[in-house]
Design a protein around this motif. Structure first.
Motif, PDB file in Angstrom:
ATOM      1  N   VAL A  12       0.935  -1.069   0.007  1.00  0.00           N
ATOM      2  CA  VAL A  12       0.031   0.023  -0.002  1.00  0.00           C
ATOM      3  C   VAL A  12       0.797   1.247   0.158  1.00  0.00           C
ATOM      4  CG1 VAL A  12      -1.665   1.159   1.337  1.00  0.00           C
ATOM      5  CG2 VAL A  12      -1.998  -1.227   0.912  1.00  0.00           C
ATOM      6  N   THR A  13       2.050   1.127   0.738  1.00  0.00           N
ATOM      7  CA  THR A  13       2.938   2.503   0.911  1.00  0.00           C
ATOM      8  C   THR A  13       3.550   2.441  -0.776  1.00  0.00           C
ATOM      9  OG1 THR A  13       3.469   1.746   3.219  1.00  0.00           O
ATOM     10  CG2 THR A  13       4.831   3.377   1.877  1.00  0.00           C
ATOM     11  N   VAL A  14       4.077   1.443  -1.229  1.00  0.00           N
ATOM     12  CA  VAL A  14       4.516   1.556  -2.619  1.00  0.00           C
ATOM     13  C   VAL A  14       3.583   2.198  -3.530  1.00  0.00           C
ATOM     14  CG1 VAL A  14       5.404   0.301  -4.422  1.00  0.00           C
ATOM     15  CG2 VAL A  14       6.421  -0.031  -2.210  1.00  0.00           C
ATOM     16  N   LEU A  15       2.335   1.747  -3.305  1.00  0.00           N
ATOM     17  CA  LEU A  15       1.243   2.251  -4.404  1.00  0.00           C
ATOM     18  C   LEU A  15       0.873   3.907  -4.147  1.00  0.00           C
ATOM     19  CD1 LEU A  15      -1.504  -0.704  -4.491  1.00  0.00           C
ATOM     20  CD2 LEU A  15       0.408  -0.062  -6.240  1.00  0.00           C
ATOM     21  N   ALA A  16       0.893   4.204  -2.923  1.00  0.00           N
ATOM     22  CA  ALA A  16       0.798   5.607  -2.586  1.00  0.00           C
ATOM     23  C   ALA A  16       1.668   6.287  -2.871  1.00  0.00           C
ATOM     24  CB  ALA A  16       0.334   5.650  -1.161  1.00  0.00           C
ATOM     25  N   THR A  17       2.812   5.854  -2.623  1.00  0.00           N
ATOM     26  CA  THR A  17       4.146   6.439  -3.278  1.00  0.00           C
ATOM     27  C   THR A  17       4.250   6.792  -4.668  1.00  0.00           C
ATOM     28  OG1 THR A  17       5.398   6.012  -1.284  1.00  0.00           O
ATOM     29  CG2 THR A  17       6.910   6.815  -3.038  1.00  0.00           C
ATOM     30  N   SER A  18       3.919   5.811  -5.459  1.00  0.00           N
ATOM     31  CA  SER A  18       3.880   5.739  -6.905  1.00  0.00           C
ATOM     32  C   SER A  18       2.758   6.612  -7.515  1.00  0.00           C
ATOM     33  CB  SER A  18       3.558   4.328  -7.489  1.00  0.00           C
ATOM     34  OG  SER A  18       4.675   3.508  -7.149  1.00  0.00           O
ATOM     35  N   THR A  19       1.842   6.898  -6.778  1.00  0.00           N
ATOM     36  CA  THR A  19       0.636   7.765  -7.116  1.00  0.00           C
ATOM     37  C   THR A  19       1.046   9.038  -6.909  1.00  0.00           C
ATOM     38  OG1 THR A  19      -1.137   6.071  -6.622  1.00  0.00           O
ATOM     39  CG2 THR A  19      -1.721   8.415  -6.729  1.00  0.00           C
ATOM     40  N   VAL A  21       4.285  10.114  -6.983  1.00  0.00           N
ATOM     41  CA  VAL A  21       5.295  10.516  -7.885  1.00  0.00           C
ATOM     42  C   VAL A  21       4.439  10.592  -9.493  1.00  0.00           C
ATOM     43  CG1 VAL A  21       7.055   9.439  -9.419  1.00  0.00           C
ATOM     44  CG2 VAL A  21       7.257   9.423  -6.850  1.00  0.00           C
ATOM     45  N   PHE A  22       3.613   9.930  -9.723  1.00  0.00           N
ATOM     46  CA  PHE A  22       2.950  10.218 -10.890  1.00  0.00           C
ATOM     47  C   PHE A  22       2.448  11.725 -10.865  1.00  0.00           C
ATOM     48  CE2 PHE A  22      -1.360  10.561 -12.966  1.00  0.00           C
ATOM     49  CZ  PHE A  22      -1.057  10.236 -14.342  1.00  0.00           C
ATOM     50  N   TRP A  23       1.572  11.920  -9.848  1.00  0.00           N
ATOM     51  CA  TRP A  23       1.095  13.223  -9.764  1.00  0.00           C
ATOM     52  C   TRP A  23       2.242  14.542  -9.924  1.00  0.00           C
ATOM     53  CZ3 TRP A  23      -3.353  14.176 -11.938  1.00  0.00           C
ATOM     54  CH2 TRP A  23      -4.160  13.227 -11.825  1.00  0.00           C
ATOM     55  N   ALA A  24       3.082  13.994  -9.248  1.00  0.00           N
ATOM     56  CA  ALA A  24       4.207  15.104  -9.102  1.00  0.00           C
ATOM     57  C   ALA A  24       4.853  15.216 -10.761  1.00  0.00           C
ATOM     58  CB  ALA A  24       5.180  14.768  -8.112  1.00  0.00           C
ATOM     59  N   TYR A  25       4.757  14.138 -11.221  1.00  0.00           N
ATOM     60  CA  TYR A  25       5.401  14.074 -12.675  1.00  0.00           C
ATOM     61  C   TYR A  25       4.439  14.923 -13.653  1.00  0.00           C
ATOM     62  CZ  TYR A  25       7.053  12.619 -17.385  1.00  0.00           C
ATOM     63  OH  TYR A  25       7.261  12.828 -18.651  1.00  0.00           O
ATOM     64  N   ILE A  30       8.440  17.230 -11.048  1.00  0.00           N
ATOM     65  CA  ILE A  30       9.866  16.344 -10.925  1.00  0.00           C
ATOM     66  C   ILE A  30      10.793  16.856 -12.222  1.00  0.00           C
ATOM     67  CG2 ILE A  30      10.678  13.776 -11.934  1.00  0.00           C
ATOM     68  CD1 ILE A  30       8.414  12.871 -10.304  1.00  0.00           C
ATOM     69  N   SER A  31      10.024  17.030 -13.278  1.00  0.00           N
ATOM     70  CA  SER A  31      10.877  17.826 -14.319  1.00  0.00           C
ATOM     71  C   SER A  31      11.466  19.137 -13.817  1.00  0.00           C
ATOM     72  CB  SER A  31      10.109  17.923 -15.792  1.00  0.00           C
ATOM     73  OG  SER A  31       9.369  18.699 -15.438  1.00  0.00           O
ATOM     74  N   LYS A  32      10.832  20.005 -13.268  1.00  0.00           N
ATOM     75  CA  LYS A  32      11.475  21.131 -12.560  1.00  0.00           C
ATOM     76  C   LYS A  32      12.611  20.732 -11.733  1.00  0.00           C
ATOM     77  CE  LYS A  32      10.684  25.557 -10.556  1.00  0.00           C
ATOM     78  NZ  LYS A  32      11.502  26.219 -11.026  1.00  0.00           N
ATOM     79  N   ILE A  33      12.380  19.795 -10.847  1.00  0.00           N
ATOM     80  CA  ILE A  33      13.522  19.507  -9.836  1.00  0.00           C
ATOM     81  C   ILE A  33      14.772  19.090 -10.577  1.00  0.00           C
ATOM     82  CG2 ILE A  33      14.092  17.700  -8.256  1.00  0.00           C
ATOM     83  CD1 ILE A  33      11.245  17.893  -6.906  1.00  0.00           C
ATOM     84  N   TRP A  34      14.317  18.197 -11.822  1.00  0.00           N
ATOM     85  CA  TRP A  34      15.624  17.441 -12.751  1.00  0.00           C
ATOM     86  C   TRP A  34      16.158  18.589 -13.218  1.00  0.00           C
ATOM     87  CZ3 TRP A  34      17.798  13.064 -13.420  1.00  0.00           C
ATOM     88  CH2 TRP A  34      18.443  12.826 -14.502  1.00  0.00           C
ATOM     89  N   HIS A  35      15.605  19.896 -13.793  1.00  0.00           N
ATOM     90  CA  HIS A  35      16.250  20.702 -14.416  1.00  0.00           C
ATOM     91  C   HIS A  35      17.075  21.935 -13.348  1.00  0.00           C
ATOM     92  CE1 HIS A  35      16.268  24.752 -16.253  1.00  0.00           C
ATOM     93  NE2 HIS A  35      16.786  24.115 -17.286  1.00  0.00           N
ATOM     94  N   ASP A  36      16.482  22.140 -12.321  1.00  0.00           N
ATOM     95  CA  ASP A  36      16.998  22.958 -11.410  1.00  0.00           C
ATOM     96  C   ASP A  36      18.301  22.337 -10.334  1.00  0.00           C
ATOM     97  OD1 ASP A  36      15.496  24.786 -12.282  1.00  0.00           O
ATOM     98  OD2 ASP A  36      14.007  24.854 -10.459  1.00  0.00           O
ATOM     99  N   ASP A  37      18.336  21.017 -10.157  1.00  0.00           N
ATOM    100  CA  ASP A  37      19.293  20.572  -9.515  1.00  0.00           C
ATOM    101  C   ASP A  37      20.610  20.136 -10.181  1.00  0.00           C
ATOM    102  OD1 ASP A  37      20.934  19.411  -7.468  1.00  0.00           O
ATOM    103  OD2 ASP A  37      19.631  17.329  -7.322  1.00  0.00           O
ATOM    104  N   VAL A  38      21.379  21.107 -10.218  1.00  0.00           N
ATOM    105  CA  VAL A  38      22.610  20.687 -11.018  1.00  0.00           C
ATOM    106  C   VAL A  38      23.579  19.689 -10.549  1.00  0.00           C
ATOM    107  CG1 VAL A  38      22.430  22.927 -12.356  1.00  0.00           C
ATOM    108  CG2 VAL A  38      23.812  22.824 -10.237  1.00  0.00           C
ATOM    109  N   THR A  39      23.404  19.317  -9.012  1.00  0.00           N
ATOM    110  CA  THR A  39      24.373  18.749  -8.276  1.00  0.00           C
ATOM    111  C   THR A  39      23.929  17.186  -8.720  1.00  0.00           C
ATOM    112  OG1 THR A  39      23.006  18.543  -6.417  1.00  0.00           O
ATOM    113  CG2 THR A  39      24.774  20.236  -6.477  1.00  0.00           C
ATOM    114  N   MET A  40      22.708  16.738  -9.150  1.00  0.00           N
ATOM    115  CA  MET A  40      22.084  15.617  -9.267  1.00  0.00           C
ATOM    116  C   MET A  40      21.825  14.631  -7.763  1.00  0.00           C
ATOM    117  SD  MET A  40      21.069  15.636 -12.235  1.00  0.00           S
ATOM    118  CE  MET A  40      20.977  14.617 -13.624  1.00  0.00           C
ATOM    119  N   ILE A  41      21.803  15.550  -6.926  1.00  0.00           N
ATOM    120  CA  ILE A  41      21.723  14.660  -5.446  1.00  0.00           C
ATOM    121  C   ILE A  41      20.400  14.159  -5.374  1.00  0.00           C
ATOM    122  CG2 ILE A  41      21.546  15.057  -2.951  1.00  0.00           C
ATOM    123  CD1 ILE A  41      23.845  17.056  -3.298  1.00  0.00           C
ATOM    124  N   THR A  42      19.242  14.942  -5.959  1.00  0.00           N
ATOM    125  CA  THR A  42      17.983  14.350  -5.813  1.00  0.00           C
ATOM    126  C   THR A  42      17.774  12.874  -6.593  1.00  0.00           C
ATOM    127  OG1 THR A  42      17.353  15.909  -7.675  1.00  0.00           O
ATOM    128  CG2 THR A  42      16.968  16.547  -5.355  1.00  0.00           C
TER     129      THR A  42
END
Length: 152
Positions: A12-19, A21-25, A30-42
């Motif tokens: 259930v936790t995996v399903l909730a987390t995946s949901t 992540v889907f809505w964030a994408y 997610i694309s904003k975080i990917w673009h802004d984080d030049v360190t790639m720590i995320t």
């Protein structure tokens, strides 16, 4: 029914987390975080999160609550938090060294470039911190929930 309870909690936790992540994408977070984080720590945090969640799934499926894998999951959870804090420090260093000395108060183009560079540093700091805290909280709560019945 009690035999499979930890695995259901994990699933259930995996399903909730995946949901989430889907809505964030879907909303472009997610694309904003990917673009802004030049360190790639995320990105590293996301990889550690997936590995830790997979290990917790293995623990909950096999009911091996006394293994060293549980200790490794607690360790990885702490490392996610530490990486989030490291990203915060790196982001603030990037923010403070983004050319403040070269900026001219009278030149609007110079100030615009300075603010753009500073916003990148602030984005690194906040996104890595939020990702590290959130991934650590989810894995720690899930580890506790999955291994709690072992005491009974």
């Amino acid at each position: 029914m009690k035999v499979v309870k930890p695995f259901y909690i994990w699933w259930v936790t995996v399903l909730a987390t995946s949901t989430g992540v889907f809505w964030a994408y879907y909303h472009g977070i997610i694309s904003k975080i990917w673009h802004d984080d030049v360190t790639m720590i995320t990105s590293l945090l996301a990889i550690l999160f997936v590995i830790t969640m997979s290990l917790i799934g293995y623990i909950s499926y096999t009911k091996n609550f006394r293994s060293k894998i549980v200790d490794a999951c607690w360790f990885l959870s702490e490392q996610m938090l530490a990486l989030g804090m490291l990203g915060t420090v790196i982001g603030f260093i990037y923010l403070l060294t983004s050319g403040i000395t070269n900026a001219s108060v009278s030149d609007p183009a110079s100030l615009a470039a300075l603010l753009a560079n500073m916003s990148v540093g602030l984005g690194i700091a906040l996104y890595t911190n939020a990702t590290g805290i959130l991934s650590s909280l989810i894995t720690k709560a899930l580890l506790y929930a999955v291994t709690y019945d072992d005491e009974e």
